[in-house]
Design an enzyme around this catalytic site. Structure first.
Site, PDB file in Angstrom:
ATOM      1  N   TYR A 120      -8.535  -4.383   5.379  1.00  0.00           N
ATOM      2  CA  TYR A 120      -9.569  -4.407   6.409  1.00  0.00           C
ATOM      3  C   TYR A 120     -10.800  -5.173   5.916  1.00  0.00           C
ATOM      4  O   TYR A 120     -11.646  -4.647   5.211  1.00  0.00           O
ATOM      5  CB  TYR A 120      -9.963  -2.992   6.817  1.00  0.00           C
ATOM      6  CG  TYR A 120      -8.829  -2.150   7.355  1.00  0.00           C
ATOM      7  CD1 TYR A 120      -7.660  -2.729   7.845  1.00  0.00           C
ATOM      8  CD2 TYR A 120      -8.924  -0.757   7.376  1.00  0.00           C
ATOM      9  CE1 TYR A 120      -6.626  -1.957   8.337  1.00  0.00           C
ATOM     10  CE2 TYR A 120      -7.892   0.018   7.876  1.00  0.00           C
ATOM     11  CZ  TYR A 120      -6.745  -0.575   8.352  1.00  0.00           C
ATOM     12  OH  TYR A 120      -5.718   0.202   8.833  1.00  0.00           O
TER      13      TYR A 120
ATOM     14  N   ASP B 162     -10.591   6.642   7.418  1.00  0.00           N
ATOM     15  CA  ASP B 162      -9.388   5.908   7.003  1.00  0.00           C
ATOM     16  C   ASP B 162      -9.712   4.433   6.861  1.00  0.00           C
ATOM     17  O   ASP B 162     -10.310   3.819   7.752  1.00  0.00           O
ATOM     18  CB  ASP B 162      -8.271   6.076   8.032  1.00  0.00           C
ATOM     19  CG  ASP B 162      -7.083   5.172   7.701  1.00  0.00           C
ATOM     20  OD1 ASP B 162      -6.386   5.470   6.718  1.00  0.00           O
ATOM     21  OD2 ASP B 162      -6.892   4.151   8.399  1.00  0.00           O
TER      22      ASP B 162
ATOM     23  N   LYS C 238      -4.996   2.535   1.443  1.00  0.00           N
ATOM     24  CA  LYS C 238      -3.626   2.046   1.483  1.00  0.00           C
ATOM     25  C   LYS C 238      -3.333   1.100   0.321  1.00  0.00           C
ATOM     26  O   LYS C 238      -4.250   0.560  -0.305  1.00  0.00           O
ATOM     27  CB  LYS C 238      -3.373   1.356   2.830  1.00  0.00           C
ATOM     28  CG  LYS C 238      -3.689   2.284   4.014  1.00  0.00           C
ATOM     29  CD  LYS C 238      -3.496   1.630   5.347  1.00  0.00           C
ATOM     30  CE  LYS C 238      -3.909   2.569   6.470  1.00  0.00           C
ATOM     31  NZ  LYS C 238      -5.371   2.682   6.605  1.00  0.00           N
TER      32      LYS C 238
END
Length: 346
Positions: A66, A61, A88
């Site tokens: 990030y 994930d 995402k």
């Protein structure tokens, strides 16, 4: 040790999970290799990913947020095509050559020279997804999640962000799922309340809920998880250690929910530790395995930043936990009355 060996203790006798989503019970949370709180070199990140793959981990994930593309880029360089990936949408990365890349920004250090900008519009979601595919070097992902909706993140802008998403970005995610570019859609958040509200607004396959269904916190059982069961919606549990306190235990500087743990939290952790110690079980092992007993939870994704953490997660997942531990936690009032445990799932 393979991941099948590692999760045997927590999944033994567990019924097949409902819903559309088929993920391994133990996944890899990739925020840390995006330099969350501490810099990780390219070589060290690759070593960590390779260790996870060698151990049999097959679900990773990530998110554009990030490391501002760094986590996705590192996964794209290392992952084979046959592993499953979630990423995402909800932020676009604006080039920011003026910033000092070594400085900490939004919790990330020595990250890529971009600044994240919230955008939950139809075009924003499509642009974000296309950029993610380029960084990940893939033509699809198994799961696409709208990132960080909710009042805690957006404060007084929360209602406007929700309108933007459900009026635009959600439609883009539906279109991507319909096209086959995405297998499943949902939200990736730190608040179960926004997921509960989203059930009234759209058709979602999965929610990634970070830190809100753990050995320490189970209020999602009051309303939200029963609704997911009724709607056949799967749950991915992020942050199973509540930012570290369920690994660190009661000690100075222990972290909870991205900050210092309060006295109240530390008192509860002390009681959890005492029960685990009585049953010769690491607190972190109980924390990692606990969420998987719930029928809607398809995967738990602890963060990993080095090979030692990969090996440790596998060991915790493999630890045989006696049924009496769960019974004692319930007797001490440390488990929600409706919380499933391995006792019920066998």
């Amino acid at each position: 040790m393979t991941v099948a060996d590692a999760v045997q203790a927590s999944s033994r006798g567990r019924a097949e999970r409902p819903g559309r989503l088929n993920l391994p019970p133990l996944g890899f949370g990739a925020a840390a290799i995006g330099n969350l709180y501490a810099a990780v070199s390219d070589a060290a990140a690759r070593e960590t990913i390779d260790a996870a793959l060698a151990a049999g981990l097959a679900y990773f994930d990530t998110a554009p947020h990030y490391g501002f593309g760094l986590s996705e880029t590192r996964l794209g360089e290392a992952l084979p095509a046959n592993v499953k990936v979630s990423t995402k949408v909800g932020r676009l990365l604006r080039p920011a050559p003026e910033i000092d890349p070594a400085a900490e920004r939004h919790g990330f250090v020595d990250a890529a020279p971009f600044e994240p900008v919230f955008d939950y519009s139809y075009d924003g979601v499509m642009r974000s997804f296309e950029s993610s595919l380029q960084r990940l070097k893939r033509d699809h992902v198994e799961v696409l999640l709208a990132h960080d909706l909710g009042a805690v993140t957006h404060g007084e802008d929360d209602a406007a962000r929700r309108r933007e998403f459900f009026g635009g970005g959600y439609k883009a995610m539906r279109a991507l799922r319909d096209s086959g570019a995405v297998g499943a859609i949902g939200l990736g958040v730190n608040e179960w309340e926004i997921c509960d509200a989203a059930l009234d607004e759209g058709d979602f396959d999965v929610f990634l809920l970070a830190g809100r269904y753990t050995l320490l916190e189970q209020t999602a059982l009051d309303r939200f998880l029963p609704r997911c069961a009724a709607r056949d919606v799967s749950i991915i549990v992020g942050g199973p250690f509540n930012s570290g306190v369920l690994v660190e235990g009661v000690k100075p500087g222990a972290h909870y929910n991205y900050g210092p743990a309060s006295t109240e939290i530390l008192d509860r952790v002390r009681r959890l530790e005492a029960v685990c110690l009585a049953h010769a079980t690491p607190l972190a092992a109980a924390a990692l395995q606990f969420p998987l007993a719930h029928p809607q939870v398809v995967s738990v994704i602890p963060g990993m930043s080095n090979p030692a953490q990969v090996r440790q997660a596998l060991a915790w997942a493999a630890h045989a936990i006696p049924d009496a531990l769960w019974d004692d936690l319930r007797a001490e009032g440390l488990l929600h009355p409706d919380a499933p445990t391995s006792t019920e799932s066998r």
